[in-house]
Design a protein around this motif. Structure first.
Motif, PDB file in Angstrom:
ATOM      1  N   HIS A 159      31.302  10.843  -4.887  1.00  0.00           N
ATOM      2  CA  HIS A 159      31.122   9.667  -4.017  1.00  0.00           C
ATOM      3  C   HIS A 159      32.452   9.087  -3.538  1.00  0.00           C
ATOM      4  O   HIS A 159      32.586   7.853  -3.386  1.00  0.00           O
ATOM      5  CB  HIS A 159      30.350   8.565  -4.761  1.00  0.00           C
ATOM      6  CG  HIS A 159      29.095   9.014  -5.420  1.00  0.00           C
ATOM      7  ND1 HIS A 159      28.061   9.606  -4.735  1.00  0.00           N
ATOM      8  CD2 HIS A 159      28.713   8.960  -6.734  1.00  0.00           C
ATOM      9  CE1 HIS A 159      27.085   9.902  -5.591  1.00  0.00           C
ATOM     10  NE2 HIS A 159      27.464   9.530  -6.809  1.00  0.00           N
ATOM     11  N   PHE A 160      33.421   9.930  -3.274  1.00  0.00           N
ATOM     12  CA  PHE A 160      34.792   9.459  -3.098  1.00  0.00           C
ATOM     13  C   PHE A 160      35.016   8.700  -1.798  1.00  0.00           C
ATOM     14  O   PHE A 160      36.074   8.131  -1.589  1.00  0.00           O
ATOM     15  CB  PHE A 160      35.752  10.661  -3.186  1.00  0.00           C
ATOM     16  CG  PHE A 160      37.201  10.289  -3.268  1.00  0.00           C
ATOM     17  CD1 PHE A 160      37.694   9.551  -4.333  1.00  0.00           C
ATOM     18  CD2 PHE A 160      38.080  10.675  -2.272  1.00  0.00           C
ATOM     19  CE1 PHE A 160      39.036   9.204  -4.408  1.00  0.00           C
ATOM     20  CE2 PHE A 160      39.426  10.344  -2.332  1.00  0.00           C
ATOM     21  CZ  PHE A 160      39.906   9.599  -3.397  1.00  0.00           C
ATOM     22  N   GLU A 161      33.991   8.616  -0.943  1.00  0.00           N
ATOM     23  CA  GLU A 161      34.212   7.995   0.361  1.00  0.00           C
ATOM     24  C   GLU A 161      33.967   6.499   0.386  1.00  0.00           C
ATOM     25  O   GLU A 161      34.332   5.827   1.358  1.00  0.00           O
ATOM     26  CB  GLU A 161      33.325   8.663   1.422  1.00  0.00           C
ATOM     27  CG  GLU A 161      31.851   8.267   1.393  1.00  0.00           C
ATOM     28  CD  GLU A 161      31.126   8.756   0.153  1.00  0.00           C
ATOM     29  OE1 GLU A 161      30.179   8.089  -0.278  1.00  0.00           O
ATOM     30  OE2 GLU A 161      31.517   9.799  -0.398  1.00  0.00           O
ATOM     31  N   GLY A 162      33.326   5.911  -0.635  1.00  0.00           N
ATOM     32  CA  GLY A 162      32.964   4.511  -0.480  1.00  0.00           C
ATOM     33  C   GLY A 162      32.874   3.738  -1.780  1.00  0.00           C
ATOM     34  O   GLY A 162      33.036   4.278  -2.877  1.00  0.00           O
ATOM     35  N   PRO A 166      36.929   5.296  -4.447  1.00  0.00           N
ATOM     36  CA  PRO A 166      38.294   5.682  -4.056  1.00  0.00           C
ATOM     37  C   PRO A 166      39.386   5.152  -4.978  1.00  0.00           C
ATOM     38  O   PRO A 166      40.530   5.627  -4.909  1.00  0.00           O
ATOM     39  CB  PRO A 166      38.420   5.111  -2.638  1.00  0.00           C
ATOM     40  CG  PRO A 166      37.018   5.092  -2.113  1.00  0.00           C
ATOM     41  CD  PRO A 166      36.196   4.692  -3.307  1.00  0.00           C
ATOM     42  N   GLU A 183      33.532  13.835  -1.633  1.00  0.00           N
ATOM     43  CA  GLU A 183      32.757  12.831  -0.922  1.00  0.00           C
ATOM     44  C   GLU A 183      31.284  13.223  -0.914  1.00  0.00           C
ATOM     45  O   GLU A 183      30.916  14.363  -1.179  1.00  0.00           O
ATOM     46  CB  GLU A 183      33.256  12.712   0.517  1.00  0.00           C
ATOM     47  CG  GLU A 183      34.686  12.218   0.639  1.00  0.00           C
ATOM     48  CD  GLU A 183      35.170  12.168   2.069  1.00  0.00           C
ATOM     49  OE1 GLU A 183      36.144  11.443   2.323  1.00  0.00           O
ATOM     50  OE2 GLU A 183      34.572  12.852   2.936  1.00  0.00           O
ATOM     51  N   ASN A 184      30.412  12.262  -0.567  1.00  0.00           N
ATOM     52  CA  ASN A 184      29.019  12.605  -0.320  1.00  0.00           C
ATOM     53  C   ASN A 184      28.959  13.648   0.791  1.00  0.00           C
ATOM     54  O   ASN A 184      29.708  13.584   1.773  1.00  0.00           O
ATOM     55  CB  ASN A 184      28.233  11.371   0.110  1.00  0.00           C
ATOM     56  CG  ASN A 184      27.953  10.435  -1.048  1.00  0.00           C
ATOM     57  OD1 ASN A 184      28.301  10.721  -2.190  1.00  0.00           O
ATOM     58  ND2 ASN A 184      27.335   9.308  -0.764  1.00  0.00           N
ATOM     59  N   CYS A 199      30.556  22.170   2.958  1.00  0.00           N
ATOM     60  CA  CYS A 199      30.232  20.850   3.485  1.00  0.00           C
ATOM     61  C   CYS A 199      28.788  20.810   3.964  1.00  0.00           C
ATOM     62  O   CYS A 199      28.264  21.798   4.480  1.00  0.00           O
ATOM     63  CB  CYS A 199      31.161  20.480   4.630  1.00  0.00           C
ATOM     64  SG  CYS A 199      32.896  20.419   4.141  1.00  0.00           S
ATOM     65  N   GLY A 204      31.854  15.794   5.209  1.00  0.00           N
ATOM     66  CA  GLY A 204      32.264  15.448   3.854  1.00  0.00           C
ATOM     67  C   GLY A 204      33.467  16.281   3.463  1.00  0.00           C
ATOM     68  O   GLY A 204      33.636  17.409   3.932  1.00  0.00           O
ATOM     69  N   GLN A 205      34.325  15.740   2.609  1.00  0.00           N
ATOM     70  CA  GLN A 205      35.560  16.402   2.227  1.00  0.00           C
ATOM     71  C   GLN A 205      35.688  16.466   0.702  1.00  0.00           C
ATOM     72  O   GLN A 205      35.078  15.685  -0.024  1.00  0.00           O
ATOM     73  CB  GLN A 205      36.779  15.646   2.786  1.00  0.00           C
ATOM     74  CG  GLN A 205      36.755  15.410   4.281  1.00  0.00           C
ATOM     75  CD  GLN A 205      37.070  16.658   5.079  1.00  0.00           C
ATOM     76  OE1 GLN A 205      37.375  17.703   4.521  1.00  0.00           O
ATOM     77  NE2 GLN A 205      37.002  16.554   6.394  1.00  0.00           N
ATOM     78  N   TYR A 207      38.942  16.573  -2.155  1.00  0.00           N
ATOM     79  CA  TYR A 207      40.382  16.342  -2.287  1.00  0.00           C
ATOM     80  C   TYR A 207      40.879  16.852  -3.636  1.00  0.00           C
ATOM     81  O   TYR A 207      40.147  16.860  -4.633  1.00  0.00           O
ATOM     82  CB  TYR A 207      40.697  14.856  -2.146  1.00  0.00           C
ATOM     83  CG  TYR A 207      40.350  14.303  -0.787  1.00  0.00           C
ATOM     84  CD1 TYR A 207      41.261  14.349   0.264  1.00  0.00           C
ATOM     85  CD2 TYR A 207      39.092  13.752  -0.545  1.00  0.00           C
ATOM     86  CE1 TYR A 207      40.935  13.861   1.519  1.00  0.00           C
ATOM     87  CE2 TYR A 207      38.757  13.263   0.708  1.00  0.00           C
ATOM     88  CZ  TYR A 207      39.683  13.318   1.739  1.00  0.00           C
ATOM     89  OH  TYR A 207      39.360  12.843   2.996  1.00  0.00           O
ATOM     90  N   LYS A 217      47.190  12.698  -3.475  1.00  0.00           N
ATOM     91  CA  LYS A 217      45.966  13.215  -2.854  1.00  0.00           C
ATOM     92  C   LYS A 217      46.284  14.187  -1.738  1.00  0.00           C
ATOM     93  O   LYS A 217      47.131  13.919  -0.884  1.00  0.00           O
ATOM     94  CB  LYS A 217      45.135  12.059  -2.293  1.00  0.00           C
ATOM     95  CG  LYS A 217      43.804  12.498  -1.683  1.00  0.00           C
ATOM     96  CD  LYS A 217      42.986  11.306  -1.207  1.00  0.00           C
ATOM     97  CE  LYS A 217      43.517  10.745   0.099  1.00  0.00           C
ATOM     98  NZ  LYS A 217      42.637   9.710   0.661  1.00  0.00           N
TER      99      LYS A 217
END
Length: 226
Positions: A159-162, A166, A183-184, A199, A204-205, A207, A217
């Motif tokens: 869930h690294f996007e929100g 982070p 990320e999702n 993806c 979505g990414q 890292y 990162k």
């Protein structure tokens, strides 16, 4: 060598990560594989998990569920795990998941399955459990690092996007392991010693945080060949 597909998060009900599900099924090389679902991180409550089960059923899988909170005998756990072609761990509380896996000795059977080439997969906590450690808000909403199965020698975060996820970028600095954060809509893929990314249909990414570079990162890219 082993096969792992760890999904950072996303939705099955709107098709966002259906292509990742298709890839997971393709990895086992069977027409009607046995799909064993662990809802353990959600305290074995499968409400809300129906889109996952329906997706893999629609892809031809024979779906079954392992309820570890019922404390089944180890022989039953091992039989179910070693007969599965795909093992999928759902999301929820990572600490509870790992405590339950260890207390039932399911970790022993899961390692045997991994070593024999069973496809290990999952999202959120089900992504992190395959790594050496995961970062989750499982202690009254406070984030913490949790020791996991260690099939992959890295730290991990979904869930690294929100939200507060982070913050992992700072929390991981100084940890013993290099790290992956997804990320999702994105999945970290490990197949027979090679790592890559797949993806979902909405992007979505993933890292990478290299401990040799102070966990700075960097984008980890590349899709596997299906």
């Amino acid at each position: 060598m082993g096969k792992i597909v760890g999904i950072g998060g996303g939705h099955y009900d709107n098709g966002e990560i259906t292509n990742i599900a298709e890839y997971i099924v393709s990895l086992c090389g069977k027409k009607n594989p046995k799909f064993l679902f662990f809802p353990t991180a959600g305290f074995d409550d499968i409400e809300g998990d129906e889109p996952i089960l329906n997706t893999y059923s629609a892809l031809g899988c024979n779906v079954s569920i392992m309820y570890l909170t019922k404390n089944p005998a180890y022989e039953e756990i091992e039989k179910e795990i070693l007969s599965a072609d795909i093992i999928y761990v759902g999301g929820g509380n990572l600490k509870f998941l790992m405590d339950t896996i260890r207390s039932t000795h399911a970790d022993i059977a899961l390692k045997k399955a991994f070593e024999k080439g069973t496809v290990m997969s999952g999202y959120s906590s089900g992504m992190m459990c395959w790594f050496s450690e995961g970062y989750d808000d499982c202690d009254d909403g406070e984030f913490m690092f949790v020791d996991c199965l260690g099939f992959l020698p890295y730290s991990s975060c979904p869930h690294f996007e929100g939200g507060r996820w982070p913050e992992y970028a700072d929390a991981v600095k100084g940890r013993h392991y290099s790290a992956y954060a997804a990320e999702n809509g994105a999945a970290y893929v490990y197949v027979d010693g090679k790592s890559s990314v797949i993806c979902g249909n909405e992007g979505g990414q993933v890292y990478f945080f290299n401990k040799q570079k102070n966990h700075e990162k960097e984008l980890f890219g590349g899709e596997p060949q299906i």
